[in-house]
Design a protein around this motif. Structure first.
Motif, PDB file in Angstrom:
ATOM      1  N   GLY A  48       1.048  -0.980   0.509  1.00 52.91           N
ATOM      2  CA  GLY A  48       0.134  -0.342  -0.086  1.00 52.91           C
ATOM      3  C   GLY A  48       1.316   1.371   0.258  1.00 52.91           C
ATOM      4  O   GLY A  48       0.347   1.968   0.140  1.00 52.91           O
ATOM      5  N   PHE A  49       1.839   0.938  -0.047  1.00 53.42           N
ATOM      6  CA  PHE A  49       2.870   2.169  -0.193  1.00 53.42           C
ATOM      7  C   PHE A  49       2.290   3.364  -1.926  1.00 53.42           C
ATOM      8  O   PHE A  49       2.245   2.700  -3.071  1.00 53.42           O
ATOM      9  N   ARG A  50       3.004   4.367  -1.596  1.00 54.50           N
ATOM     10  CA  ARG A  50       3.260   4.961  -2.646  1.00 54.50           C
ATOM     11  C   ARG A  50       4.236   5.754  -3.607  1.00 54.50           C
ATOM     12  O   ARG A  50       5.249   6.380  -2.270  1.00 54.50           O
ATOM     13  N   ARG A  51       5.175   5.541  -4.358  1.00 54.26           N
ATOM     14  CA  ARG A  51       6.311   6.004  -4.508  1.00 54.26           C
ATOM     15  C   ARG A  51       6.225   7.128  -5.203  1.00 54.26           C
ATOM     16  O   ARG A  51       5.775   8.118  -5.775  1.00 54.26           O
ATOM     17  N   VAL A  52       7.802   7.796  -3.786  1.00 55.13           N
ATOM     18  CA  VAL A  52       7.973   9.389  -3.624  1.00 55.13           C
ATOM     19  C   VAL A  52       9.265   9.941  -4.881  1.00 55.13           C
ATOM     20  O   VAL A  52       9.161  10.860  -5.156  1.00 55.13           O
ATOM     21  N   SER A  53      10.209   8.237  -5.102  1.00 56.88           N
ATOM     22  CA  SER A  53      11.211   8.858  -5.850  1.00 56.88           C
ATOM     23  C   SER A  53      11.682   7.849  -6.039  1.00 56.88           C
ATOM     24  O   SER A  53      11.316   6.655  -5.808  1.00 56.88           O
ATOM     25  N   TYR A  54      12.842   7.590  -7.644  1.00 57.67           N
ATOM     26  CA  TYR A  54      12.467   6.150  -7.839  1.00 57.67           C
ATOM     27  C   TYR A  54      14.379   6.396  -9.004  1.00 57.67           C
ATOM     28  O   TYR A  54      14.531   7.964  -9.571  1.00 57.67           O
ATOM     29  N   ASP A  55      14.931   5.699  -8.766  1.00 57.11           N
ATOM     30  CA  ASP A  55      16.503   5.989  -9.855  1.00 57.11           C
ATOM     31  C   ASP A  55      16.548   4.413  -9.821  1.00 57.11           C
ATOM     32  O   ASP A  55      17.681   3.648  -9.313  1.00 57.11           O
ATOM     33  N   LYS A  56      16.396   4.450 -11.140  1.00 55.17           N
ATOM     34  CA  LYS A  56      17.025   2.874 -11.815  1.00 55.17           C
ATOM     35  C   LYS A  56      18.063   2.659 -12.167  1.00 55.17           C
ATOM     36  O   LYS A  56      18.532   1.931 -11.727  1.00 55.17           O
ATOM     37  N   ASP A  57      18.620   3.616 -11.879  1.00 57.35           N
ATOM     38  CA  ASP A  57      19.806   3.540 -13.117  1.00 57.35           C
ATOM     39  C   ASP A  57      20.752   3.431 -11.946  1.00 57.35           C
ATOM     40  O   ASP A  57      21.898   2.719 -11.341  1.00 57.35           O
ATOM     41  N   GLU A  58      20.960   4.145 -10.386  1.00 58.42           N
ATOM     42  CA  GLU A  58      21.216   4.066  -8.877  1.00 58.42           C
ATOM     43  C   GLU A  58      20.246   2.921  -8.193  1.00 58.42           C
ATOM     44  O   GLU A  58      20.768   2.432  -7.083  1.00 58.42           O
ATOM     45  N   LEU A  59      19.614   2.419  -8.211  1.00 57.32           N
ATOM     46  CA  LEU A  59      18.693   1.216  -8.060  1.00 57.32           C
ATOM     47  C   LEU A  59      18.482   1.556  -6.757  1.00 57.32           C
ATOM     48  O   LEU A  59      18.699   1.545  -5.442  1.00 57.32           O
ATOM     49  N   ARG A  60      17.641   2.737  -6.622  1.00 51.63           N
ATOM     50  CA  ARG A  60      17.107   3.674  -5.135  1.00 51.63           C
ATOM     51  C   ARG A  60      15.650   4.062  -5.078  1.00 51.63           C
ATOM     52  O   ARG A  60      15.546   4.188  -6.471  1.00 51.63           O
TER      53      ARG A  60
END
Length: 137
Positions: free
Chosen positions: A47-59
């Motif tokens: 039930g969490f909503r993503r607020v940040s996403y960095d696919k290159d750094e896997l964060r």
């Protein structure tokens, strides 16, 4: 002499104080990109909503509203449980996953929205453990 005593007291108090953020380290047999995808799916399942996403750094980071957390302050709006996940390749070939859980209170004042980190709720700590165990392979 009193300044040294005050500094020593402050250093000891800071070292002995409880952290406002709960950290959890886990290892996974999944590859780093697969572990990252697993975390993204686990966020959604919890039930969490993503607020940040960095696919290159896997964060990534996600939050959800915690309705159980209340504060007796008229400027208090709501509280969030927030999880931050950082995935790295480990030295032994396994994937290392660092999960940080925190609880944040949102206030609204004349200056606008402000956020204050509170003591991590039991719900946030449980969600961190769930995500670490689900994606830990």
């Amino acid at each position: 002499m009193t300044i040294r005593a005050m500094l020593l007291t402050l250093v000891l108090a800071a070292g002995c104080s409880r952290s406002m953020i709960s950290s959890l380290n886990a290892r996974s047999t999944l590859t780093p990109p697969d572990a990252f995808d697993c975390v993204m799916k686990a966020f959604e399942a919890e039930g969490f909503r993503r607020v940040s996403y960095d696919k290159d750094e896997l964060r990534t980071a996600a939050r959800r509203v915690n309705p159980k957390y209340t504060v007796s302050n008229v400027s208090f709006q709501k509280a969030y449980d927030q999880l931050e996940v950082d995935i790295n390749s480990g030295s032994s070939g396994e994937t290392e996953m660092a999960v940080k859980a925190s609880t944040i209170a949102e206030y609204f004042s004349q200056a606008g929205q402000t956020y204050e980190t509170m003591k991590t709720s039991a719900e946030a700590q449980e969600a961190a453990r769930t995500i670490a165990s689900r994606c830990g392979g």
